[in-house]
Motif scaffolding. Structure first.
Motif, PDB file in Angstrom:
ATOM      1  N   VAL A 300       0.732  -1.080   0.100  1.00  0.00           N
ATOM      2  CA  VAL A 300       0.152  -0.031  -0.103  1.00  0.00           C
ATOM      3  C   VAL A 300       0.902   1.412   0.011  1.00  0.00           C
ATOM      4  O   VAL A 300       1.873   1.445   1.073  1.00  0.00           O
ATOM      5  N   ARG A 301       0.583   2.088  -0.889  1.00  0.00           N
ATOM      6  CA  ARG A 301       1.493   3.379  -1.148  1.00  0.00           C
ATOM      7  C   ARG A 301       0.302   4.607  -1.239  1.00  0.00           C
ATOM      8  O   ARG A 301      -0.384   4.524  -1.998  1.00  0.00           O
ATOM      9  N   ALA A 302       0.766   5.637  -0.610  1.00  0.00           N
ATOM     10  CA  ALA A 302       0.009   6.907  -0.566  1.00  0.00           C
ATOM     11  C   ALA A 302       0.421   7.628  -1.757  1.00  0.00           C
ATOM     12  O   ALA A 302       1.731   7.707  -2.188  1.00  0.00           O
ATOM     13  N   THR A 303      -0.593   8.317  -2.599  1.00  0.00           N
ATOM     14  CA  THR A 303       0.029   9.294  -3.555  1.00  0.00           C
ATOM     15  C   THR A 303       0.172  10.421  -2.906  1.00  0.00           C
ATOM     16  O   THR A 303      -1.062  11.160  -2.401  1.00  0.00           O
ATOM     17  N   THR A 304       1.021  11.034  -2.832  1.00  0.00           N
ATOM     18  CA  THR A 304       1.317  12.338  -2.000  1.00  0.00           C
ATOM     19  C   THR A 304       1.797  13.483  -2.936  1.00  0.00           C
ATOM     20  O   THR A 304       2.210  13.532  -3.950  1.00  0.00           O
ATOM     21  N   HIS A 305       1.825  14.532  -2.097  1.00  0.00           N
ATOM     22  CA  HIS A 305       2.033  16.071  -2.682  1.00  0.00           C
ATOM     23  C   HIS A 305       2.631  16.835  -1.572  1.00  0.00           C
ATOM     24  O   HIS A 305       1.977  16.999  -0.344  1.00  0.00           O
ATOM     25  N   ALA A 306       3.875  17.027  -1.682  1.00  0.00           N
ATOM     26  CA  ALA A 306       4.635  17.651  -0.482  1.00  0.00           C
ATOM     27  C   ALA A 306       4.400  19.108  -0.589  1.00  0.00           C
ATOM     28  O   ALA A 306       4.614  19.724  -1.483  1.00  0.00           O
ATOM     29  N   TYR A 307       4.419  19.808   0.699  1.00  0.00           N
ATOM     30  CA  TYR A 307       4.696  21.223   1.117  1.00  0.00           C
ATOM     31  C   TYR A 307       5.360  21.342   2.221  1.00  0.00           C
ATOM     32  O   TYR A 307       5.284  20.423   3.220  1.00  0.00           O
ATOM     33  N   PRO A 308       5.906  22.600   2.001  1.00  0.00           N
ATOM     34  CA  PRO A 308       6.659  22.734   3.210  1.00  0.00           C
ATOM     35  C   PRO A 308       5.787  23.126   4.588  1.00  0.00           C
ATOM     36  O   PRO A 308       4.908  23.699   4.276  1.00  0.00           O
ATOM     37  N   LEU A 309       6.423  22.617   5.791  1.00  0.00           N
ATOM     38  CA  LEU A 309       5.788  22.942   6.942  1.00  0.00           C
ATOM     39  C   LEU A 309       5.273  24.321   6.962  1.00  0.00           C
ATOM     40  O   LEU A 309       4.101  24.814   7.531  1.00  0.00           O
ATOM     41  N   VAL A 331       6.343  18.675   4.918  1.00  0.00           N
ATOM     42  CA  VAL A 331       7.804  18.187   5.384  1.00  0.00           C
ATOM     43  C   VAL A 331       8.397  19.433   6.199  1.00  0.00           C
ATOM     44  O   VAL A 331       8.167  20.599   5.567  1.00  0.00           O
ATOM     45  N   ASN A 332       9.119  19.074   7.094  1.00  0.00           N
ATOM     46  CA  ASN A 332       9.680  20.028   8.217  1.00  0.00           C
ATOM     47  C   ASN A 332      10.833  20.838   7.461  1.00  0.00           C
ATOM     48  O   ASN A 332      11.896  20.210   7.241  1.00  0.00           O
ATOM     49  N   ASP A 333      10.715  22.048   7.000  1.00  0.00           N
ATOM     50  CA  ASP A 333      11.631  22.693   6.217  1.00  0.00           C
ATOM     51  C   ASP A 333      12.187  23.837   7.497  1.00  0.00           C
ATOM     52  O   ASP A 333      13.003  24.642   6.921  1.00  0.00           O
ATOM     53  N   LEU A 334      11.946  23.660   8.726  1.00  0.00           N
ATOM     54  CA  LEU A 334      12.304  24.511   9.583  1.00  0.00           C
ATOM     55  C   LEU A 334      13.299  23.827  10.553  1.00  0.00           C
ATOM     56  O   LEU A 334      14.172  24.564  11.342  1.00  0.00           O
ATOM     57  N   VAL A 335      13.478  22.531  10.726  1.00  0.00           N
ATOM     58  CA  VAL A 335      14.651  21.787  11.217  1.00  0.00           C
ATOM     59  C   VAL A 335      14.373  22.274  12.825  1.00  0.00           C
ATOM     60  O   VAL A 335      13.558  21.483  13.316  1.00  0.00           O
TER      61      VAL A 335
END
Length: 335
Positions: A300-309, A331-335
């Motif tokens: 099972v795999r999700a179809t995903t669309h990444a956005y910066p946090l 996606v955590n772009d703040l670290v």
């Protein structure tokens, strides 16, 4: 740390979700501190932001599909270590002693608490989770692909089981977003014929690509009677539509935590012949463990669309407008 906060619930496009500074949370004695790597964007986050769900925590940080790394441990925690990858899901805590918990129905616990509603969630650099409610995650799947599985996937799995689809049965899915496209993969792997009914053209294309037998508008009749159906779209008007599509003895499960009002039901055409209408309330931890095991077995795999946090508000607005198929992931772009 930086985090998103529901300052005043209202339309997401009007600034209900704001980017603020909050202290890094301190884990309780039985909790883990988790450094967030990715967090799925769930329709429930939209309901919390816009006030469809009542305020449980003022200024709450949404997010309950969290993949992260253990950054700290409470004094009473055992079995986890700093650096472990873990998942944080919707169900955060139950009392463990009520009649529902004792009989294995902890999703019905009257004292249950939820991530991103009762406690700050994953639209942030850090969050916390009781260790007993953290998930150990399968290897070989990256953070972004895993995140939607922790709510959309688990709830879709519970909804599928609540729909009691017979072996080789005919399943209708109303709405085809983050949860439905994962549920469909499990149903197809188990031998079901899947018919998708949804408004979005991109979602219909995705359904056919995944192996659905048909994909039509949400208000259309499927090409054959359904043994079971699941309503993922939070649209009460679709309840009688889906009930009419059921064969005799069919079951409709409503998967969302929020549903607009349903119109009156016509007994003879929509409920007679032992059709059933069921709701789905959260999930148990066992649901989560079972589903995550099937992820590896069925691929099972999700179809995903990444956005910066840092652009969580845009991701929620795009979800509301139906601008993507599958699931959005911060996606955590703040670290």
């Amino acid at each position: 740390m930086r985090a998103w906060s529901v300052v005043t619930p209202g339309p997401v496009e009007e600034g209900a979700l704001r980017f603020v500074a909050k202290p890094v949370p301190v884990p309780g004695a039985d909790e883990l501190l988790v450094h967030v790597r990715a967090c799925g964007v769930c329709r429930t986050d939209l309901h919390v932001t816009e006030g469809d769900l009542p305020v449980r925590r003022a200024g709450v940080t949404p997010g309950h599909e969290v993949v992260g790394v253990v950054a700290g441990l409470g004094a009473a925690v055992s079995g986890f270590a700093v650096g472990d990858r873990v998942g944080v899901a919707w169900l955060r805590r139950t009392d463990g002693t009520c009649a529902y918990c004792v009989r294995g129905a902890e999703n019905l616990c009257p004292d249950s608490r939820y991530t991103g509603w009762d406690a700050d969630g994953g639209y942030a650099q850090y969050t916390t989770v009781p260790a007993d409610f953290a998930y150990r995650l399968p290897d070989g799947v990256d953070d972004v692909a895993l995140a939607p599985l922790l709510c959309a996937g688990i709830i879709g799995y519970r909804a599928l089981r609540r729909a009691t689809l017979p072996p080789g049965g005919r399943l209708g899915l109303y709405g085809f977003g983050g949860s439905a496209h994962l549920c469909a993969q499990v149903a197809l792997a188990e031998g079901a014929t899947v018919h998708v009914l949804t408004r979005g053209k991109a979602a219909r294309r995705l359904a056919l690509d995944l192996g659905a037998a048909s994909a039509q508008d949400a208000y259309a009749m499927p090409p054959e009677p359904l043994d079971s159906a699941i309503l993922f779209a939070p649209v009460g008007d679709l309840v009688p539509v889906a009930l009419r599509a059921l064969d005799r003895g069919g079951i409709l499960a409503v998967a969302g935590i929020h549903l607009s009002d349903t119109p009156p039901l016509h007994y003879e055409s929509e409920l007679f012949y032992e059709k059933e209408l069921r709701s789905v309330t959260s999930n148990t931890r066992e649901d989560g463990r079972e589903f995550l095991a099937l992820v590896a077995r069925y691929g099972v795999r999700a179809t995903t669309h990444a956005y910066p946090l840092s652009e969580a508000d845009r991701a929620l607005a795009d979800l509301k407008a139906g601008r993507f198929d599958g699931a959005a992931v911060l996606v955590n772009d703040l670290v």
